[in-house]
Design a protein around this motif. Structure first.
Motif, PDB file in Angstrom:
ATOM      1  N   SER A  11       0.854  -1.192   0.000  1.00  0.00           N
ATOM      2  CA  SER A  11       0.000   0.000   0.000  1.00  0.00           C
ATOM      3  C   SER A  11       0.886   1.237   0.000  1.00  0.00           C
ATOM      4  N   TYR A  12       0.325   2.343  -0.441  1.00  0.00           N
ATOM      5  CA  TYR A  12       1.053   3.611  -0.398  1.00  0.00           C
ATOM      6  C   TYR A  12       0.276   4.595   0.454  1.00  0.00           C
ATOM      7  N   PRO A  13       0.943   5.319   1.305  1.00  0.00           N
ATOM      8  CA  PRO A  13       0.240   6.397   2.003  1.00  0.00           C
ATOM      9  C   PRO A  13       0.037   7.551   1.013  1.00  0.00           C
ATOM     10  N   VAL A  18      -4.638   5.695   3.023  1.00  0.00           N
ATOM     11  CA  VAL A  18      -3.756   4.645   2.518  1.00  0.00           C
ATOM     12  C   VAL A  18      -4.363   4.038   1.262  1.00  0.00           C
ATOM     13  N   LEU A  19      -3.545   3.942   0.220  1.00  0.00           N
ATOM     14  CA  LEU A  19      -4.014   3.344  -1.030  1.00  0.00           C
ATOM     15  C   LEU A  19      -3.506   1.904  -1.097  1.00  0.00           C
ATOM     16  N   GLN A  20      -4.433   0.972  -1.016  1.00  0.00           N
ATOM     17  CA  GLN A  20      -4.042  -0.439  -1.054  1.00  0.00           C
ATOM     18  C   GLN A  20      -3.896  -0.853  -2.513  1.00  0.00           C
ATOM     19  N   VAL A  21      -2.674  -1.130  -2.946  1.00  0.00           N
ATOM     20  CA  VAL A  21      -2.451  -1.427  -4.359  1.00  0.00           C
ATOM     21  C   VAL A  21      -2.476  -2.932  -4.618  1.00  0.00           C
ATOM     22  N   LEU A  22      -1.721  -3.679  -3.846  1.00  0.00           N
ATOM     23  CA  LEU A  22      -1.718  -5.144  -4.011  1.00  0.00           C
ATOM     24  C   LEU A  22      -2.337  -5.773  -2.762  1.00  0.00           C
ATOM     25  N   GLU A  40      -5.139  -2.807 -16.016  1.00  0.00           N
ATOM     26  CA  GLU A  40      -5.423  -1.405 -16.321  1.00  0.00           C
ATOM     27  C   GLU A  40      -4.360  -0.493 -15.738  1.00  0.00           C
ATOM     28  N   SER A  41      -4.361   0.722 -16.242  1.00  0.00           N
ATOM     29  CA  SER A  41      -3.432   1.695 -15.690  1.00  0.00           C
ATOM     30  C   SER A  41      -3.758   1.953 -14.227  1.00  0.00           C
ATOM     31  N   GLY A  42      -2.760   1.908 -13.413  1.00  0.00           N
ATOM     32  CA  GLY A  42      -2.982   2.149 -11.987  1.00  0.00           C
ATOM     33  C   GLY A  42      -3.337   0.895 -11.226  1.00  0.00           C
ATOM     34  N   SER A  43      -3.328  -0.271 -11.884  1.00  0.00           N
ATOM     35  CA  SER A  43      -3.735  -1.495 -11.197  1.00  0.00           C
ATOM     36  C   SER A  43      -2.611  -2.050 -10.330  1.00  0.00           C
ATOM     37  N   GLY A  44      -1.395  -1.595 -10.506  1.00  0.00           N
ATOM     38  CA  GLY A  44      -0.309  -2.025  -9.619  1.00  0.00           C
ATOM     39  C   GLY A  44       0.727  -2.922 -10.279  1.00  0.00           C
ATOM     40  N   LYS A  45       0.749  -2.950 -11.624  1.00  0.00           N
ATOM     41  CA  LYS A  45       1.698  -3.815 -12.336  1.00  0.00           C
ATOM     42  C   LYS A  45       3.147  -3.418 -12.020  1.00  0.00           C
ATOM     43  N   SER A  46       3.392  -2.111 -12.146  1.00  0.00           N
ATOM     44  CA  SER A  46       4.759  -1.652 -11.881  1.00  0.00           C
ATOM     45  C   SER A  46       5.152  -1.915 -10.447  1.00  0.00           C
ATOM     46  N   THR A  47       4.193  -1.704  -9.560  1.00  0.00           N
ATOM     47  CA  THR A  47       4.466  -1.943  -8.143  1.00  0.00           C
ATOM     48  C   THR A  47       4.921  -3.377  -7.922  1.00  0.00           C
ATOM     49  N   LEU A  48       4.207  -4.290  -8.522  1.00  0.00           N
ATOM     50  CA  LEU A  48       4.529  -5.713  -8.380  1.00  0.00           C
ATOM     51  C   LEU A  48       5.931  -5.998  -8.926  1.00  0.00           C
ATOM     52  N   THR A 197       2.981  -5.303 -19.668  1.00  0.00           N
ATOM     53  CA  THR A 197       2.612  -4.690 -20.945  1.00  0.00           C
ATOM     54  C   THR A 197       1.125  -4.370 -20.960  1.00  0.00           C
ATOM     55  N   HIS A 198       0.802  -3.372 -21.749  1.00  0.00           N
ATOM     56  CA  HIS A 198      -0.601  -3.040 -21.954  1.00  0.00           C
ATOM     57  C   HIS A 198      -1.183  -3.821 -23.111  1.00  0.00           C
ATOM     58  N   SER A 199      -0.289  -4.270 -23.961  1.00  0.00           N
ATOM     59  CA  SER A 199      -0.745  -4.777 -25.248  1.00  0.00           C
ATOM     60  C   SER A 199      -0.979  -6.284 -25.196  1.00  0.00           C
TER      61      SER A 199
ATOM     62  N   PRO B 792      12.137   4.206  -1.537  1.00  0.00           N
ATOM     63  CA  PRO B 792      12.260   3.536  -2.839  1.00  0.00           C
ATOM     64  C   PRO B 792      11.144   3.974  -3.781  1.00  0.00           C
ATOM     65  N   ALA B 793       9.949   4.186  -3.204  1.00  0.00           N
ATOM     66  CA  ALA B 793       8.820   4.561  -4.053  1.00  0.00           C
ATOM     67  C   ALA B 793       9.106   5.852  -4.820  1.00  0.00           C
ATOM     68  N   ASP B 794       9.811   6.794  -4.166  1.00  0.00           N
ATOM     69  CA  ASP B 794      10.186   8.049  -4.836  1.00  0.00           C
ATOM     70  C   ASP B 794      11.101   7.779  -6.016  1.00  0.00           C
TER      71      ASP B 794
HETATM   72  N1  LIG Z   1       5.081   6.260  -4.621  1.00  0.00           N
HETATM   73  C1  LIG Z   1       3.736   6.210  -4.664  1.00  0.00           C
HETATM   74  N2  LIG Z   1       3.026   6.889  -3.772  1.00  0.00           N
HETATM   75  C2  LIG Z   1       1.703   6.881  -3.776  1.00  0.00           C
HETATM   76  N3  LIG Z   1       0.990   6.190  -4.670  1.00  0.00           N
HETATM   77  C3  LIG Z   1       1.634   5.481  -5.608  1.00  0.00           C
HETATM   78  C4  LIG Z   1       3.049   5.476  -5.657  1.00  0.00           C
HETATM   79  N4  LIG Z   1       3.423   4.670  -6.694  1.00  0.00           N
HETATM   80  C5  LIG Z   1       2.296   4.255  -7.258  1.00  0.00           C
HETATM   81  N5  LIG Z   1       1.216   4.713  -6.623  1.00  0.00           N
HETATM   82  C6  LIG Z   1      -0.179   4.424  -6.893  1.00  0.00           C
HETATM   83  O1  LIG Z   1      -0.342   3.044  -6.880  1.00  0.00           O
HETATM   84  C7  LIG Z   1      -1.200   2.615  -7.897  1.00  0.00           C
HETATM   85  C8  LIG Z   1      -0.468   1.573  -8.745  1.00  0.00           C
HETATM   86  O2  LIG Z   1       0.577   2.167  -9.405  1.00  0.00           O
HETATM   87  P1  LIG Z   1       1.440   1.383 -10.484  1.00  0.00           P
HETATM   88  O3  LIG Z   1       2.471   2.309 -10.997  1.00  0.00           O
HETATM   89  O4  LIG Z   1       1.902   0.107  -9.924  1.00  0.00           O
HETATM   90  O5  LIG Z   1       0.328   1.089 -11.608  1.00  0.00           O
HETATM   91  P2  LIG Z   1       0.538   0.456 -13.027  1.00  0.00           P
HETATM   92  O6  LIG Z   1      -0.383  -0.680 -13.094  1.00  0.00           O
HETATM   93  O7  LIG Z   1       1.944   0.247 -13.323  1.00  0.00           O
HETATM   94  O8  LIG Z   1      -0.050   1.604 -13.942  1.00  0.00           O
HETATM   95  P3  LIG Z   1       0.430   2.034 -15.401  1.00  0.00           P
HETATM   96  O9  LIG Z   1      -0.129   1.033 -16.342  1.00  0.00           O
HETATM   97  O10 LIG Z   1      -0.196   3.358 -15.591  1.00  0.00           O
HETATM   98  O11 LIG Z   1       1.889   2.059 -15.397  1.00  0.00           O
HETATM   99  C9  LIG Z   1      -1.559   3.863  -8.682  1.00  0.00           C
HETATM  100  O12 LIG Z   1      -2.848   4.267  -8.253  1.00  0.00           O
HETATM  101  C10 LIG Z   1      -0.560   4.849  -8.296  1.00  0.00           C
HETATM  102  O13 LIG Z   1      -1.106   6.150  -8.303  1.00  0.00           O
END
Ligand SMILES: Nc1ncnc2c1ncn2[C@@H]1O[C@H](COP(=O)(O)OP(=O)(O)OP(=O)(O)O)[C@@H](O)[C@H]1O
Ligand SMILES: [Mg+2]
Lengths: 218, 803
Positions: A11-13, A18-22, A40-48, A197-199, B792-794
Motif C-alpha cells: 500500500s502507499y500512504p 492509505v491506497l491499497q495497491v496489491l 489497467e493503468s494504476g492497477s499495480g503492475k509496476s508496483t509488483l 505490458t498493456h498490449s 524507494p517509491a520516490d
Molecule cells: N510512490 C507512490 N506513492 C503513492 N501512490 C503510488 C506510488 N506509486 C504508485 N502509486 C499508486 O499506486 C497505484 C499503482 O501504481 P502502479 O504504478 O503500480 O500502476 P501500473 O499498473 O503500473 O499503472 P500504469 O499502467 O499506468 O503504469 C496507482 O494508483 C498509483 O497512483
C-alpha cells in the motif's frame, strides 16, 4: 522455483489515506519461463515488478528468489541482489546520463563483478549498437536507448529479467523489433522474463499471461 | 489577469521556502558586505572632511612658509598693519595622558566668518573665558569621552570637530606647544580691502596657497579605502553567484507554470513585466536587509579600522557609525542592479522560448563543451589583458583593474580545467564506480561551475591576501627588531625637562640618542625630518635598501640625508639627488631605508644639521642604550626622578608590541572580510547543489536500481563536493600566488610606497585547502542526507510513465 511471490500486499500512504495497491498476490516463475503481466493503468503492475526486483519492500507476504526470501533484506543486501540477480528494463530513464553507451552497457555487470567482454561484444553486435558506443544517452533515439537498456540488463547474464513496458514509448514496428531481439537473446541465456505490458498482442508472444485487477492476479 | 498571473508566479516561493531563503540570504549577504565597507569608508571620509574643514582650511587661502615650519608672529602683525585681513593659526600635537591630540589655536577676534564653525562667543563658552588662561578646549563628544579623568582646560563639545582635535585660543595653544610668539600659518579672508601693500613686500618669506583640493589625510588614506572597496566588491561579486543560481533554479522550475500562463492568454510582455516587478520587490527587500546587516558588520569592524587608521596614518575616525543616505541608496541600487543582471539571461531565455517547448532535461555534453571552450578563450583574453595592464599601466587603478582581470580570467578558465581534470580522473580509474563518479561529477559541472568560480575567487583572495599579510608580517617583525634596537624610549614634556633628562641620562647609560624631528613640506607633501646622532646603533642596525658606501660618515658630517622608501619611490629619487630642505639649502640623498607601516615620507639627517636648519624642531624624545638587564631599573629611576608618567618611558618590548598590535588590527579587517567571503562562497555551492538536487534524482535512480545503495550514493555526493573543492583549490593556488605577487609588488608599492619580499607559508595553504574541502563537503551534506531519506517509491517513480 526461480521467483516465488506468496500473498504479497503493498500500500502507499497518500493524501487521502492509505491506497491499497496489491492485496495478497501470489505468483511463481520457473527458470527460463516467460510471463506477461497485464492490467489497467494504476492497477499495480509496476508496483509488483518493483517488489520482485528488490527495488521496494512489500507490507506483508514473502518474495523468494531461488528459495531465499528477499522481502526482509536490508538495503545493502537488496542492492547486492539487484547487482547480481536481476536485469531491469524500464519504460524510460533507464540509462545513466553521464556515461556513454559502452559504459552504460557494462555498468551493472561490472558492479556485480560479472562482466564478460566477449559476451558484451556479442550483445552489442546483436543489438546493433556497435556504431553508437561512444554516444551519450541524450544523443540516442528512444528505440536506441531501449536497446542499450536491454543490452545492459543481459550483460551480467542474470537469471531473471524484469521489464516494465520496455516498448511502451516506441512506435509499433520499432517496439516489435526490440521485443524480438530481447526474446531471442533471453533464449540464448536461459533467463526468465517477467514483463509488464498493456498490449495483448505483445502479451500473447510470451509463455504465460496474468491479469492484475483490484489488487489481485487472475 | 495581472493578479492571477502574479499569484501563480509567487506561489512558487511558497512551495520552495528554502530556495526563497537562499535567494534573500545570498542577496542580503552580498549587499551587507558591500554596504559595510561603504559605511566604514563613508564614516572615515566624513571625518577627514570635518578635519579639513575646521577653521575653513578647505575654503580659505593661506599664507605659510614654503617648508611648512612655524614663523614668528611679527609677520602677522606686519601684514595687519599693511592692511591685510589675515588671522593667525598655530597647529601642533600634544599628549594628554594617553591621548595624543591635535591642537589648533586660533584668534577668535580676527577669524574670518568662513572659518568660524564654532561660535566662541556663545553663552556656554564666552569669549572672555576662551582667551584667558587656562582657556577652553573645544572638542568632539568622543574626544571628551576619551579625555575623562585627564587634566585639561575645561572642555566644551562641538560637532564641527573631528575626534582627536582640539580648538582653542592661539595664546593658550602657543603655551601648550612650547612655541611662544610662533604661528603655523595665516588664514586670508576672502574679501580684502583693495589698498593693501603687495604681499611680497611685507612678508617675502611667506607663500600664498590656495585651499587644498584634497586634504593630506584623504590622500594618504585613499589607498586604504580603495583596498577595502575592492574587497567589498569581491564579496559582492561572490554573493551574486548565489543569487544567480537561486534565480536560475526558480526560473527553471517555473517553466511549466510560465508556459501555462502564456497558453491561457497572458501576453509575453506582461509576463516579463510581472517577473521584473517580482525581482524588483525581492531585491529591494533583500537590499534593505542587507544594508541593515551591513551596518551591523561595519559597527563590528569599525573599531579595528579606526585603530589601524590611527596607527597607520594618524587619522582620527570616530568609533561609532552614523546612518548615511548614500550608503542606503548605493546598497539598494547595487542589490537591484545585481539581481537584474543575474536574471537578465533567464528573462531573455523566457522571452525567446517557444510556447510549446518541451521540458526536456538539460542537454549538456555537446553544447557545454563548446560553451566551455568559448568561455576559456574569454578567460585567456582577460589574463592577457591583466598581464598587459601590469606591465604597461601604472597607478593604483590600473593595478586593481589588472587584479580584477586576472581573477575574472582565472574564474572563466576554471570550468574547462576542471572538466579536463575530471576526464583524466575517469580515464585513470579502473573501477566502475570510480569511473561513474568522475563522469557524473563532470556532468554536474555546468550546474556547479558558477559556484565553483565563486569558490575559486574566494580561495584565491584568501590565499593571495593571506600570503601578502604573512609576508608583510614576517618582513615587518624582522625589520622592527632592527629598527628598534635601543633599550628605552623616553618622551619628555618640555624643552627644559628634555635638557635635564638628557644630562641625567648621560651619566647613567651607554648612550642617549636624540630622536628630534621637524615637520615640513617637501615636494608638496608633509614629510618628517629626523635628526640622528652619529652612533653605532644606526651604523649596525638601520636597514638600508641602497646607500652610498660611506653613508653614515656623510650623515654625521652633515653632507647628506637619508629618505625612506616611500618618499624615494613617490618622487623617484636616486642616490645623489638633491633634497631641498629649505629655501637655498639642499643635501644629496645618501641612502634609502625601509620604513614599513609609515604612510608619510621621512628624511633623516645629522642631528646638528637638523637643529641648525630647523631651530623650532621638537627636541623631546630620546632613545637610550644600556645593558638590557639594567634597563628596567633605569626606567623606574628616571620616572621617579622627573615624575614622568608610565607612558613616557617605555622599553623596546612595549614599543614593538604596540607596533605589532597596530599591524594586527590593520589586517584584522582584511581577515574578517576574507572569512566572510569564503563563507559566502560556501553558501553559493550549497545553493547550487540545492538547485541540482531536483534534477539529481533522475540521474541517480538508474545507478541505484543497478545495485548501489542510497548511503553509498550519498557518500559519493559528499566526496564529489570535496573533490571539486580540492580541484578548485589546485586551480586557485596559482591565482593566489599571482594575486599575492600583484599585491606585494604592484598594489602595495602604489598604495603605500614600499615593496615587500614574498614569503610562502605552506601551512596556511594547507589550512585553506582543508577549509575549502570542509565547506564544500558541508554544503553537499544536507542534499546528501535528504537523498538517504528518499523512499524507494520516490526513486522508482523516475522510471514510471508519470514523468
Ligand atoms: N510512490 C507512490 N506513492 C503513492 N501512490 C503510488 C506510488 N506509486 C504508485 N502509486 C499508486 O499506486 C497505484 C499503482 O501504481 P502502479 O504504478 O503500480 O500502476 P501500473 O499498473 O503500473 O499503472 P500504469 O499502467 O499506468 O503504469 C496507482 O494508483 C498509483 O497512483
Ligand atoms: Mg506502470
Amino acid at each position: 522455483m526461480l521467483l516465488d511471490l506468496q500473498d504479497v500486499s503493498k500500500s502507499y500512504p497518500t493524501g487521502e489515506g492509505v491506497l491499497q495497491v496489491l492485496r495478497g498476490v501470489s505468483l511463481a516463475l520457473g527458470a527460463g519461463e516467460s510471463l506477461a503481466l497485464t492490467g489497467e493503468s494504476g492497477s499495480g503492475k509496476s508496483t509488483l515488478l518493483h517488489l520482485a526486483g528488490g527495488l521496494d519492500r512489500p507490507d506483508s507476504g514473502a518474495i523468494r528468489f531461488e528459495g531465499k526470501d528477499i522481502a526482509g533484506l536490508g538495503d545493502r543486501d537488496l542492492a547486492a541482489f539487484r547487482r547480481v540477480s536481476v536485469g531491469l528494463v524500464f519504460q524510460q530513464f533507464n540509462l545513466i546520463p553521464s556515461l556513454d553507451v559502452r559504459a552504460n552497457l557494462a555498468f551493472q555487470a561490472r558492479l556485480g563483478d560479472r562482466y564478460d567482454a566477449a559476451w558484451t561484444g556479442r550483445l552489442t553486435e546483436r543489438l546493433g549498437l556497435a556504431g553508437l558506443l561512444d554516444r551519450y544517452p541524450e544523443q540516442l533515439s528512444g528505440g536506441q536507448q531501449q536497446r542499450v537498456a536491454i543490452g545492459r540488463a543481459l550483460a551480467g547474464r542474470p537469471r531473471l529479467i524484469l521489464a516494465d513496458e520496455p516498448t511502451g514509448n516506441l512506435d509499433e514496428a520499432t517496439g516489435d523489433a526490440v521485443l524480438d531481439l530481447m526474446l531471442a537473446l533471453m533464449a540464448e541465456t536461459g533467463a526468465a522474463l517477467l514483463m509488464v505490458t498493456h498490449s495483448t498482442r505483445l502479451a500473447s508472444r510470451l509463455g504465460r499471461r496474468l491479469h492484475l485487477a483490484a489488487g489481485k492476479l487472475s | 489577469m495581472l493578479t492571477q498571473g502574479f499569484v501563480v508566479l509567487l506561489s512558487h516561493w511558497r512551495r520552495h521556502k528554502l530556495q526563497f531563503a537562499m535567494l534573500l540570504l545570498g542577496l542580503a549577504l552580498a549587499t551587507a558586505l558591500w554596504s559595510a565597507v561603504q559605511a566604514i569608508n563613508g564614516e572615515a571620509r566624513a571625518s577627514y572632511a570635518r578635519a579639513a574643514a575646521v577653521v575653513g582650511q578647505d575654503r580659505l587661502e593661506q599664507l605659510a612658509r614654503p617648508d611648512g615650519t612655524r614663523f614668528p608672529q611679527s609677520g602677522y602683525i606686519a601684514l595687519r598693519k599693511a592692511g591685510w585681513l589675515v588671522s593667525p593659526v598655530i597647529e601642533g600635537e600634544k599628549r594628554f595622558g594617553a591621548e595624543r591630540l591635535r591642537i589648533l589655536g586660533v584668534d577668535p577676534l580676527t577669524l574670518p566668518s568662513e572659518a568660524a564653525q564654532v561660535n566662541v562667543g556663545a553663552a556656554d563658552i564666552g569669549l572672555q573665558r576662551f582667551i584667558t588662561p587656562p582657556g577652553v578646549f573645544i572638542v568632539s563628544a568622543e574626544t571628551a569621552e576619551r579625555l575623562k579623568g585627564v587634566e585639561t582646560p575645561p572642555l566644551r563639545i562641538s560637532d564641527a570637530l573631528p575626534p582627536g582635535m582640539v580648538l582653542t585660543d592661539i595664546g593658550i595653544a602657543q603655551g601648550l606647544l612650547d612655541a611662544p610668539g610662533q604661528v603655523s600659518r595665516l588664514l586670508v579672508a576672502a574679501k580684502q580691502p583693495g589698498h593693501a601693500r603687495p604681499l611680497a613686500e611685507v612678508t617675502p618669506d611667506l607663500v600664498r596657497r590656495a585651499p587644498p583640493e584634497e586634504s593630506d589625510l584623504s590622500r594618504l588614506t585613499g589607498s586604504f579605502h580603495l583596498n577595502l572597496t575592492a574587497f567589498g566588491f569581491l564579496a559582492f561579486a561572490v554573493g551574486l553567484f548565489i543569487v544567480h543560481s537561486a534565480i536560475g533554479l526558480a526560473f527553471e522550475q517555473r517553466r511549466p507554470a510560465i508556459r501555462t500562463l502564456r497558453a491561457v492568454g497572458l501576453p509575453l510582455g506582461v509576463l516579463i513585466m510581472l517577473m521584473v516587478v517580482e525581482l524588483l520587490v525581492l531585491s529591494t527587500a533583500a537590499g534593505l536587509i542587507g544594508v541593515a546587516l551591513g551596518y551591523g558588520v561595519a559597527s563590528l569592524l569599525l573599531p579595528d579600522v579606526a585603530a589601524s587608521l590611527r596607527g597607520l596614518y594618524g587619522a582620527e575616525v570616530p568609533g561609532t557609525l552614523s546612518v548615511r543616505p548614500s550608503v542606503w541608496g548605493l546598497g539598494l541600487a547595487i542589490a537591484v542592479a545585481g539581481t537584474l543582471a543575474s536574471a537578465a539571461s533567464r528573462l531573455w531565455r523566457i522571452a525567446s522560448m517557444p510556447l510549446l517547448a518541451p521540458a526536456r532535461p538539460r542537454a549538456w555534453s555537446l553544447a557545454s563543451e563548446r560553451a566551455l571552450r568559448l568561455q576559456a578563450a574569454g578567460g585567456l583574453l582577460l589574463l592577457a589583458m591583466a598581464g598587459l595592464t601590469v606591465f604597461l599601466g601604472s597607478g593604483l587603478v590600473a593595478g586593481f583593474a589588472s587584479l580584477g582581470a586576472m581573477l575574472l580570467g582565472a574564474a572563466l578558465l576554471l570550468p574547462i580545467m576542471l572538466s579536463a581534470l575530471l576526464k583524466l580522473g575517469e580515464r585513470l580509474s579502473t573501477r566502475v564506480v570510480a569511473q561513474w563518479f568522475w563522469a557524473d561529477t563532470r556532468q554536474q559541472l555546468p550546474g556547479l561551475s558558477l559556484a565553483l568560480m565563486a569558490l575559486l575567487l574566494a580561495l584565491a583572495a584568501n590565499a593571495g591576501v593571506g600570503t601578502m599579510v604573512q609576508s608583510f608580517r614576517q618582513t615587518f617583525v624582522g625589520w622592527l627588531d632592527q629598527r628598534l634596537p635601543s633599550e628605552l624610549y623616553v618622551t619628555t614634556r618640555s624643552l627644559d625637562e628634555s635638557r635635564k633628562v638628557h644630562d641625567w641620562l648621560s651619566s647613567r647609560s651607554d648612550a642617549v640618542l636624540p630622536i628630534w624631528n621637524a615637520d615640513l613640506r617637501l615636494f608638496g607633501q608633509p614629510v618628517q625630518v629626523f635628526g640622528v646622532a652619529d652612533h653605532a646603533t644606526y651604523r649596525d642596525h638601520w636597514t638600508m635598501l641602497e646607500a652610498v658606501p660611506d653613508v653614515w660618515d656623510r650623515i654625521a658630517r652633515g653632507e647628506g640625508v637619508l629618505a625612506n622608501e616611500q618618499l624615494a619611490r613617490r618622487q623617484k629619487l636616486k642616490l645623489g639627488d638633491a633634497i631641498p630642505l629649505q629655501a637655498g639649502v639642499s643635501l644629496p640623498l645618501a641612502g634609502v631605508f625601509s620604513d614599513y607601516g609609515n604612510p608619510r615620507g621621512q628624511v633623516m639627517m645629522g642631528v646638528d644639521g637638523l637643529v641648525r636648519l630647523f631651530p623650532d624642531a621638537s627636541r623631546l624624545r630620546y632613545a637610550v642604550r644600556i645593558a638590557p638587564d639594567k634597563a628596567p631599573q633605569l626606567a623606574a629611576e628616571l620616572r621617579k626622578a622627573f615624575g614622568l608618567p608610565q607612558g613616557n618611558v617605555v622599553d623596546q618590548e612595549t614599543v614593538k608590541a604596540f607596533s605589532l598590535r597596530v599591524f594586527e588590527r590593520t589586517f584584522a579587517v582584511t581577515a574578517a572580510l576574507n572569512v566572510l567571503t569564503l563563507g559566502v562562497a560556501g553558501l553559493a555551492i550549497f545553493a547550487s547543489l540545492l538547485t541540482l538536487s531536483g534534477m539529481r534524482l533522475s540521474q541517480l535512480a538508474p545507478a541505484w536500481a543497478m545495485g548501489l545503495t542510497l548511503r553509498r550514493l550519498a557518500l559519493l555526493e559528499v566526496l564529489r563536493g570535496a573533490a571539486l573543492a580540492v580541484f578548485t583549490m589546485l586551480a586557485a593556488a596559482p591565482v593566489g600566488l599571482g594575486l599575492a605577487w600583484m599585491l606585494l609588488a604592484v598594489i602595495n608599492v602604489e598604495a603605500f610606497g614600499w615593496r615587500l619580499p614574498m614569503h610562502l607559508f605552506p601551512f596556511d595553504w594547507l589550512r585553506l585547502l582543508l577549509l575549502a574541502v570542509a565547506s564544500a563537503a558541508l554544503a553537499a551534506l544536507l542534499p546528501a542526507l535528504w537523498l538517504t531519506r528518499r523512499s524507494p517509491a520516490d526513486l522508482v517513480k523516475v522510471f514510471a510513465n508519470e514523468r
